[in-house]
Design a protein around this motif. Sequence first.
Motif: not given
Lengths: 140, 38
Positions: A39-67
Amino acid sequence: MLSALLGGLLIGLSASLAWSGARQVAGISGMLGGFLRAPWGSPFPGWFLAGLVGTSLLLGRVNGAAWTNASVGSRSIGWLLVAGLLVGFGTQLSNGCTSGHGVCGVSRGSARSLVATLTFMTVAALVVFLTRHAFAGAVP
Amino acid sequence: MSQRWFGLASGALFALGLALSGMTDPGKVLAFLDVGGA
């Protein structure tokens, strides 16, 4: 049809950005595995997952089940756990998943990734055929 | 430092791509894999 094309373009763009910018293969299982192992190695995987999950959560809020249609059909939590464990085992055994082998590996002409992709797509279609047609109703 | 931004940006793009192409919908993925028809 058009949205599928655009979505594919974005996924390709994401993989290109990860490789050209940070020399990382944008495979979801690889990112998760890398993050969990160090978890404290290369910062890339953690930030990639944060971008992936964070964006999905945002999209779910904006557009609900359609997204972000989180419907899992009639599968129970127990079946999902079994399926998730199998996916985790398989992706670690083969060093990749649909994104790592299917998107990144096949794109750069890796023979190993081509074999892996052909294998899991064939098996996936076979499992769908067995559970939907040959033994419909047998799997709860 | 740049590793973080490239990670965050490519992760976000990946999520947008998955959502836009409908691959966050298990029903759509299953339909694609269903060679035996509907």
